[in-house]
Design a protein around this motif. Structure first.
Motif, PDB file in Angstrom:
ATOM      1  N   GLU A  36      55.817 -25.479 -61.510  1.00  0.00           N
ATOM      2  CA  GLU A  36      54.520 -25.421 -60.494  1.00  0.00           C
ATOM      3  C   GLU A  36      55.161 -25.827 -59.307  1.00  0.00           C
ATOM      4  OE1 GLU A  36      54.580 -27.832 -63.166  1.00  0.00           O
ATOM      5  OE2 GLU A  36      53.498 -26.424 -64.669  1.00  0.00           O
ATOM      6  N   GLU A  37      56.036 -26.785 -59.163  1.00  0.00           N
ATOM      7  CA  GLU A  37      56.732 -27.280 -57.858  1.00  0.00           C
ATOM      8  C   GLU A  37      57.362 -26.062 -57.202  1.00  0.00           C
ATOM      9  OE1 GLU A  37      56.122 -29.776 -55.897  1.00  0.00           O
ATOM     10  OE2 GLU A  37      54.494 -30.399 -57.261  1.00  0.00           O
ATOM     11  N   VAL A  38      58.079 -25.082 -58.099  1.00  0.00           N
ATOM     12  CA  VAL A  38      58.929 -24.203 -57.584  1.00  0.00           C
ATOM     13  C   VAL A  38      58.118 -23.118 -57.149  1.00  0.00           C
ATOM     14  CG1 VAL A  38      60.698 -22.159 -58.363  1.00  0.00           C
ATOM     15  CG2 VAL A  38      60.865 -24.575 -59.179  1.00  0.00           C
ATOM     16  N   ALA A  39      56.929 -22.751 -57.775  1.00  0.00           N
ATOM     17  CA  ALA A  39      56.125 -21.780 -57.375  1.00  0.00           C
ATOM     18  C   ALA A  39      55.404 -22.235 -56.013  1.00  0.00           C
ATOM     19  CB  ALA A  39      54.894 -21.557 -58.539  1.00  0.00           C
ATOM     20  N   LYS A  40      55.045 -23.433 -55.900  1.00  0.00           N
ATOM     21  CA  LYS A  40      54.447 -23.901 -54.617  1.00  0.00           C
ATOM     22  C   LYS A  40      55.507 -23.718 -53.466  1.00  0.00           C
ATOM     23  CE  LYS A  40      52.131 -27.437 -55.502  1.00  0.00           C
ATOM     24  NZ  LYS A  40      51.860 -28.939 -55.926  1.00  0.00           N
ATOM     25  N   ALA A  41      56.737 -24.044 -53.921  1.00  0.00           N
ATOM     26  CA  ALA A  41      57.825 -23.910 -52.714  1.00  0.00           C
ATOM     27  C   ALA A  41      58.002 -22.772 -52.292  1.00  0.00           C
ATOM     28  CB  ALA A  41      59.043 -24.765 -53.178  1.00  0.00           C
ATOM     29  N   PHE A  42      57.969 -21.746 -53.261  1.00  0.00           N
ATOM     30  CA  PHE A  42      58.342 -20.351 -52.944  1.00  0.00           C
ATOM     31  C   PHE A  42      56.963 -19.729 -52.248  1.00  0.00           C
ATOM     32  CE2 PHE A  42      58.087 -15.846 -53.903  1.00  0.00           C
ATOM     33  CZ  PHE A  42      59.164 -15.331 -53.688  1.00  0.00           C
ATOM     34  N   SER A  43      55.931 -20.086 -52.516  1.00  0.00           N
ATOM     35  CA  SER A  43      54.890 -19.225 -51.760  1.00  0.00           C
ATOM     36  C   SER A  43      54.620 -20.104 -50.409  1.00  0.00           C
ATOM     37  CB  SER A  43      53.478 -19.893 -52.652  1.00  0.00           C
ATOM     38  OG  SER A  43      53.115 -20.953 -52.687  1.00  0.00           O
ATOM     39  N   LYS A  44      55.060 -21.194 -50.319  1.00  0.00           N
ATOM     40  CA  LYS A  44      55.050 -21.949 -48.950  1.00  0.00           C
ATOM     41  C   LYS A  44      56.016 -21.245 -48.066  1.00  0.00           C
ATOM     42  CE  LYS A  44      55.375 -26.269 -46.620  1.00  0.00           C
ATOM     43  NZ  LYS A  44      55.762 -27.778 -46.960  1.00  0.00           N
ATOM     44  N   GLY A  45      57.270 -20.912 -48.550  1.00  0.00           N
ATOM     45  CA  GLY A  45      58.349 -20.505 -47.959  1.00  0.00           C
ATOM     46  C   GLY A  45      58.123 -18.800 -47.667  1.00  0.00           C
ATOM     47  N   ALA A  46      57.739 -18.122 -48.659  1.00  0.00           N
ATOM     48  CA  ALA A  46      57.353 -16.928 -48.230  1.00  0.00           C
ATOM     49  C   ALA A  46      56.099 -16.604 -47.494  1.00  0.00           C
ATOM     50  CB  ALA A  46      57.040 -16.273 -49.725  1.00  0.00           C
ATOM     51  N   GLY A  47      55.097 -17.528 -47.505  1.00  0.00           N
ATOM     52  CA  GLY A  47      54.217 -17.473 -46.552  1.00  0.00           C
ATOM     53  C   GLY A  47      54.665 -17.693 -44.942  1.00  0.00           C
ATOM     54  N   ARG A  48      55.307 -18.607 -44.949  1.00  0.00           N
ATOM     55  CA  ARG A  48      55.932 -19.095 -43.482  1.00  0.00           C
ATOM     56  C   ARG A  48      56.784 -18.062 -42.897  1.00  0.00           C
ATOM     57  NH1 ARG A  48      59.303 -23.969 -43.747  1.00  0.00           N
ATOM     58  NH2 ARG A  48      57.286 -24.805 -44.792  1.00  0.00           N
ATOM     59  N   SER A  49      57.523 -17.044 -43.828  1.00  0.00           N
ATOM     60  CA  SER A  49      58.590 -16.186 -43.455  1.00  0.00           C
ATOM     61  C   SER A  49      57.575 -14.731 -43.134  1.00  0.00           C
ATOM     62  CB  SER A  49      59.334 -15.941 -44.487  1.00  0.00           C
ATOM     63  OG  SER A  49      60.144 -16.969 -44.893  1.00  0.00           O
ATOM     64  N   SER A  50      56.539 -14.680 -43.878  1.00  0.00           N
ATOM     65  CA  SER A  50      55.728 -13.367 -43.651  1.00  0.00           C
ATOM     66  C   SER A  50      54.775 -13.659 -42.385  1.00  0.00           C
ATOM     67  CB  SER A  50      54.989 -12.922 -44.994  1.00  0.00           C
ATOM     68  OG  SER A  50      54.011 -14.115 -45.165  1.00  0.00           O
ATOM     69  N   ALA A  51      54.705 -14.973 -42.052  1.00  0.00           N
ATOM     70  CA  ALA A  51      53.702 -15.070 -40.798  1.00  0.00           C
ATOM     71  C   ALA A  51      54.287 -14.904 -39.536  1.00  0.00           C
ATOM     72  CB  ALA A  51      53.361 -16.585 -41.110  1.00  0.00           C
ATOM     73  N   ARG A  52      55.605 -14.853 -39.384  1.00  0.00           N
ATOM     74  CA  ARG A  52      56.247 -14.288 -38.251  1.00  0.00           C
ATOM     75  C   ARG A  52      56.154 -12.782 -37.968  1.00  0.00           C
ATOM     76  NH1 ARG A  52      61.910 -16.848 -39.289  1.00  0.00           N
ATOM     77  NH2 ARG A  52      61.034 -17.984 -41.403  1.00  0.00           N
ATOM     78  N   PRO A  53      55.702 -12.485 -36.823  1.00  0.00           N
ATOM     79  CA  PRO A  53      55.717 -11.026 -36.422  1.00  0.00           C
ATOM     80  C   PRO A  53      56.905 -10.307 -36.842  1.00  0.00           C
ATOM     81  CG  PRO A  53      55.182 -12.573 -34.508  1.00  0.00           C
ATOM     82  CD  PRO A  53      55.777 -13.448 -35.356  1.00  0.00           C
ATOM     83  N   GLY A  54      58.188 -10.700 -36.542  1.00  0.00           N
ATOM     84  CA  GLY A  54      59.270  -9.829 -36.752  1.00  0.00           C
ATOM     85  C   GLY A  54      59.695  -9.571 -38.116  1.00  0.00           C
ATOM     86  N   SER A  55      58.920 -10.441 -39.173  1.00  0.00           N
ATOM     87  CA  SER A  55      59.511 -10.340 -40.453  1.00  0.00           C
ATOM     88  C   SER A  55      58.601  -9.506 -41.109  1.00  0.00           C
ATOM     89  CB  SER A  55      59.555 -11.527 -40.989  1.00  0.00           C
ATOM     90  OG  SER A  55      58.191 -12.167 -41.127  1.00  0.00           O
ATOM     91  N   SER A  56      57.128  -8.947 -40.740  1.00  0.00           N
ATOM     92  CA  SER A  56      56.176  -8.212 -41.420  1.00  0.00           C
ATOM     93  C   SER A  56      56.832  -6.983 -41.929  1.00  0.00           C
ATOM     94  CB  SER A  56      54.963  -8.154 -40.713  1.00  0.00           C
ATOM     95  OG  SER A  56      55.217  -7.556 -39.343  1.00  0.00           O
ATOM     96  N   LEU A  57      57.475  -6.182 -41.114  1.00  0.00           N
ATOM     97  CA  LEU A  57      58.123  -4.899 -41.516  1.00  0.00           C
ATOM     98  C   LEU A  57      58.897  -4.968 -42.872  1.00  0.00           C
ATOM     99  CD1 LEU A  57      58.032  -1.910 -41.319  1.00  0.00           C
ATOM    100  CD2 LEU A  57      59.808  -2.168 -39.656  1.00  0.00           C
ATOM    101  N   PRO A  58      60.173  -5.945 -42.783  1.00  0.00           N
ATOM    102  CA  PRO A  58      60.840  -5.974 -43.660  1.00  0.00           C
ATOM    103  C   PRO A  58      60.159  -6.489 -45.133  1.00  0.00           C
ATOM    104  CG  PRO A  58      61.978  -7.004 -41.998  1.00  0.00           C
ATOM    105  CD  PRO A  58      60.574  -6.702 -41.453  1.00  0.00           C
ATOM    106  N   TRP A  59      59.290  -7.343 -45.240  1.00  0.00           N
ATOM    107  CA  TRP A  59      58.389  -7.742 -46.303  1.00  0.00           C
ATOM    108  C   TRP A  59      57.590  -6.636 -46.904  1.00  0.00           C
ATOM    109  CZ3 TRP A  59      58.795 -11.568 -49.363  1.00  0.00           C
ATOM    110  CH2 TRP A  59      59.247 -12.494 -49.207  1.00  0.00           C
TER     111      TRP A  59
END
Length: 86
Positions: free
Chosen positions: A57-80
């Motif tokens: 559960e903690e791994v899933a929470k950390a992954f979703s938090k990190g992926a959400g933070r990465s995809s929130a940046r404007p320059g990373s939306s195209l690679p995602w």
């Protein structure tokens, strides 16, 4: 050498082994099985996290938090988007 120092070195070795196993699994899943990169990274994250002693559960929470933070940046939306579209 103290016993606590030896236990710490064993823990470090275990963590390094888990990370190397996770990286190798990501590479194999992407290249040999043609699994999409996003799913391969997700599986590799779980291998490293659970191997490090975190509950799933903690791994899933950390992954979703990190992926959400990465995809929130404007320059990373195209690679995602490209990664998820495969």
């Amino acid at each position: 050498m103290e016993l606590s120092t030896a236990a710490w070195m064993v823990h470090d070795t275990r963590l390094m082994f888990c990370v190397l196993l996770a990286i190798a699994s990501i590479i194999v899943l992407i290249s040999a099985t043609k699994l999409p990169p996003f799913l391969s990274i997700l599986i590799g994250t779980f291998i490293a996290g659970v191997g490090a002693g975190l509950p799933p559960e903690e791994v899933a929470k950390a992954f979703s938090k990190g992926a959400g933070r990465s995809s929130a940046r404007p320059g990373s939306s195209l690679p995602w988007a490209r990664c998820l579209a495969r």
